[in-house]
Design an enzyme around this catalytic site. Structure first.
Site, PDB file in Angstrom:
ATOM      1  N   ILE A  94      16.921  49.958  18.264  1.00 18.90           N
ATOM      2  CA  ILE A  94      17.977  48.991  18.546  1.00 18.90           C
ATOM      3  C   ILE A  94      18.874  49.009  17.316  1.00 18.90           C
ATOM      4  O   ILE A  94      18.454  48.700  16.213  1.00 18.90           O
ATOM      5  CB  ILE A  94      17.431  47.582  18.891  1.00 18.90           C
ATOM      6  N   ASN A 133      11.622  46.438   6.162  1.00 16.73           N
ATOM      7  CA  ASN A 133      12.833  46.011   6.867  1.00 16.73           C
ATOM      8  C   ASN A 133      12.644  44.558   7.328  1.00 16.73           C
ATOM      9  O   ASN A 133      12.589  44.259   8.521  1.00 16.73           O
ATOM     10  CB  ASN A 133      13.099  46.949   8.050  1.00 16.73           C
ATOM     11  N   TYR A 140      13.302  40.181  15.173  1.00 15.93           N
ATOM     12  CA  TYR A 140      12.382  40.354  16.313  1.00 15.93           C
ATOM     13  C   TYR A 140      11.546  39.091  16.539  1.00 15.93           C
ATOM     14  O   TYR A 140      11.297  38.700  17.686  1.00 15.93           O
ATOM     15  CB  TYR A 140      11.451  41.541  16.076  1.00 15.93           C
TER      16      TYR A 140
END
Ligand SMILES: CC(C)(COP(=O)(O)OP(=O)(O)OC[C@H]1O[C@@H](n2cnc3c(N)ncnc32)[C@H](O)[C@@H]1OP(=O)(O)O)[C@@H](O)C(=O)NCCC(=O)NCCS
Length: 169
Positions: A94, A133, A140
């Site tokens: 994504i 990250n 998320y």
């Protein structure tokens, strides 16, 4: 804003969006040689054309008017990069371009992924995200995913430690 499914004809565009976002996000955290090798191997037009032609993989492009802001790649068994559990969808990529971040496009792509998974009668969505990250992990988790394991991701021969995140439908 529109989201549409891509075909092999979109290979050059998707390769460019992927290469730019990956470079912007990860270059400062990686060895430049490893980075260059990974970008060359992953975001080339021939590889993209092949991935876009796979019937068990769906790539969706998000655009605002004529501007392409990002994309999403979803894999169903047996096209997943790991696990390939029946009834699961992998969210492999994504990417929202730097200049389009924080406008709700990532959320829109995740909602699209959830709808796609439901249509295909999946009971869960999984993804793998680099431990280094934290912004993506926060994103998320905000979208309802939870940490369900760990996995090694090979980046041009170098091992990276990933979290596996899951969303139950
Ligand atoms: C992660 C990514 C897809 C998020 O896309 P985005 O369009 O910026 O996200 P949105 O604007 O839809 O944000 C949705 C929610 O997540 C939160 N969020 C987004 N980016 C965040 C960040 N960096 N840190 C913490 N929370 C974040 C927002 O606060 C937002 O919540 P809100 O609607 O309540 O304000 C985008 O930053 C990106 O492409 N990053 C680079 C590539 C990458 O790391 N991809 C994932 C690799 S596994």
């Amino acid at each position: 804003m529109t989201i549409r499914i891509c075909t092999a004809e979109d290979a050059a565009l998707i390769a460019e969006l992927g290469r730019r976002t990956y470079d912007d996000t990860f270059r400062q955290l990686n060895d430049p040689k490893i980075m260059d090798a990974y970008l060359k191997k992953t975001f080339n037009i021939a590889v993209m054309r092949e991935e876009l032609s796979d019937p068990d993989s769906v790539t969706a492009l998000l655009s605002e008017h004529d501007l392409h802001a990002g994309y999403l790649k979803m894999n169903f068994p047996p096209a997943q990069s790991d696990f390939n559990r029946e009834g699961s969808m992998e969210l492999q990529r994504i990417y929202v371009l730097r200049e389009f971040k924080r406008r709700g496009y990532g959320r829109a792509l995740i909602e699209y992924a959830k709808e796609m998974a439901e249509k295909r009668n999946c009971t869960s969505i999984w993804l793998s995200v680099w431990e280094e990250n934290p912004e993506a992990v926060s994103f998320y988790e905000k979208m309802g995913f939870y940490k369900s394991g760990r996995r090694i991701f090979m980046m041009a021969g170098e091992e990276q430690s990933d979290f596996v995140l899951t969303y139950d439908l």
